[in-house]
Write a protein that holds these residues in place. Structure first.
Motif, PDB file in Angstrom:
ATOM      1  N   MET A   1       0.853  -1.192   0.000  1.00 19.08           N
ATOM      2  CA  MET A   1       0.000   0.000   0.000  1.00 19.08           C
ATOM      3  C   MET A   1       0.891   1.246   0.000  1.00 19.08           C
ATOM      4  N   THR A   2       0.676   2.113  -0.986  1.00 14.94           N
ATOM      5  CA  THR A   2       1.495   3.325  -1.111  1.00 14.94           C
ATOM      6  C   THR A   2       0.588   4.556  -1.163  1.00 14.94           C
ATOM      7  N   TRP A   3       1.226   5.713  -1.224  1.00 17.49           N
ATOM      8  CA  TRP A   3       0.490   6.975  -1.260  1.00 17.49           C
ATOM      9  C   TRP A   3       0.294   7.487  -2.684  1.00 17.49           C
TER      10      TRP A   3
ATOM     11  N   ASP B   1       1.166   0.533  11.301  1.00 11.66           N
ATOM     12  CA  ASP B   1       1.602  -0.856  11.178  1.00 11.66           C
ATOM     13  C   ASP B   1       0.416  -1.785  10.951  1.00 11.66           C
ATOM     14  N   GLY B   2       0.434  -2.506   9.831  1.00  9.41           N
ATOM     15  CA  GLY B   2      -0.615  -3.479   9.549  1.00  9.41           C
ATOM     16  C   GLY B   2      -1.841  -2.907   8.877  1.00  9.41           C
ATOM     17  N   LEU B   3      -1.806  -1.650   8.478  1.00 16.09           N
ATOM     18  CA  LEU B   3      -2.970  -1.044   7.833  1.00 16.09           C
ATOM     19  C   LEU B   3      -3.367  -1.833   6.589  1.00 16.09           C
ATOM     20  N   ASN B   4      -4.653  -2.205   6.505  1.00 18.83           N
ATOM     21  CA  ASN B   4      -5.129  -3.004   5.379  1.00 18.83           C
ATOM     22  C   ASN B   4      -6.646  -2.942   5.357  1.00 18.83           C
ATOM     23  N   ASP B   5      -7.224  -3.555   4.345  1.00 17.71           N
ATOM     24  CA  ASP B   5      -8.663  -3.752   4.270  1.00 17.71           C
ATOM     25  C   ASP B   5      -9.130  -4.366   5.589  1.00 17.71           C
ATOM     26  N   SER B   6     -10.151  -3.772   6.205  1.00 27.44           N
ATOM     27  CA  SER B   6     -10.589  -4.224   7.533  1.00 27.44           C
ATOM     28  C   SER B   6     -10.979  -5.697   7.554  1.00 27.44           C
ATOM     29  N   LYS B   7     -11.486  -6.204   6.417  1.00 28.70           N
ATOM     30  CA  LYS B   7     -11.923  -7.614   6.369  1.00 28.70           C
ATOM     31  C   LYS B   7     -10.744  -8.571   6.491  1.00 28.70           C
TER      32      LYS B   7
ATOM     33  N   THR C   1      -6.957  -1.896  17.599  1.00 27.15           N
ATOM     34  CA  THR C   1      -5.671  -1.208  17.800  1.00 27.15           C
ATOM     35  C   THR C   1      -5.485  -0.114  16.756  1.00 27.15           C
ATOM     36  N   LEU C   2      -5.763  -0.451  15.501  1.00 26.87           N
ATOM     37  CA  LEU C   2      -5.617   0.534  14.429  1.00 26.87           C
ATOM     38  C   LEU C   2      -6.640   1.654  14.558  1.00 26.87           C
ATOM     39  N   PHE C   3      -7.848   1.338  14.997  1.00 28.44           N
ATOM     40  CA  PHE C   3      -8.874   2.366  15.196  1.00 28.44           C
ATOM     41  C   PHE C   3      -8.347   3.442  16.138  1.00 28.44           C
ATOM     42  N   ALA C   4      -7.757   3.030  17.244  1.00 26.22           N
ATOM     43  CA  ALA C   4      -7.229   3.990  18.217  1.00 26.22           C
ATOM     44  C   ALA C   4      -6.128   4.854  17.611  1.00 26.22           C
TER      45      ALA C   4
END
Length: 205
Positions: free
Chosen positions: A1-3, A46-52, A61-64
């Motif tokens: 995943m990039t910008w 860290d670990g950002l991805n499609d929630s599914k 954790t990512l939500f916070a």
């Protein structure tokens, strides 16, 4: 995943690019939820991805982290009654529009997960599987999913016979068995239960 997608929009002169995604189109109970979010450029979660593709613990954790560092974020819920009235596609469009409109810092461009978005108050582009490609859309998918899951756990306390804390309103064998035993509760989408009642015409309504 990039910008790369955000960078493309920035290069065109947009400065407040938001990602938009929804959760809860498929369940037979509960609302559909959409989220819109503007992230600071280049931030890494860290670990950002499609929630599914994430565990419930990782999503929380990512939500916070996301809500702490986002420049702006917003969620919108459209309830089951409205879904029954206007259909799930229009309800999803409404939720996405309201999420964008609800951003405390207005967006000037939006990326949407999928291939259509309805009417939005800003220029936008639809990208298939954007929640696995575009950081702001992945973040929106997590915000929407966690928000809706938390709400469904609250509904589970109000309607304990249905197991909403486990399946979040999706149709499972246990959910069907609860419907056969108790009939629908106030948060069920009656238009989504047509197949269930066709299969079980004697089930309570």
């Amino acid at each position: 995943m990039t910008w790369e997608y955000e960078e493309k929009a920035w290069a065109q002169g947009y400065s407040a690019v938001c990602g938009v995604d929804e959760a809860g189109r498929g369940p037979v109970a509960g609302p559909v939820c959409a989220a819109a979010i503007i992230l600071p450029g280049g931030i890494v979660f860290d670990g950002l991805n499609d929630s599914k593709k994430l565990t419930e613990k990782k999503r929380e954790t990512l939500f916070a982290a996301i809500t702490e560092h986002a420049l702006a974020w917003s969620v919108s819920l459209v309830d089951e009654k409205t879904i029954d009235e206007i259909n799930i596609l229009q309800a999803t469009y409404r939720a996405m529009r309201q999420a964008v409109e609800g951003l405390p810092t207005p967006a000037d461009f939006a990326y949407i997960d999928g291939n259509r978005a309805g009417e939005l108050p800003v220029p936008h582009a639809c990208v298939v599987a954007a929640d696995a490609k575009i950081p702001s859309v992945a973040a929106a998918s997590i915000i929407a999913k966690v928000t809706r899951d938390r709400l469904m756990r609250q509904f589970a306390e109000r309607y304990p016979a249905y197991g909403f804390e486990k399946h979040k309103g999706y149709e499972t064998r246990a959910h069907d068995e609860a419907l056969l035993a108790h009939g629908p509760c106030p948060i069920h989408r009656m238009t989504f239960l047509k197949k269930f009642y066709k299969k079980h015409p004697d089930a309570p309504r």
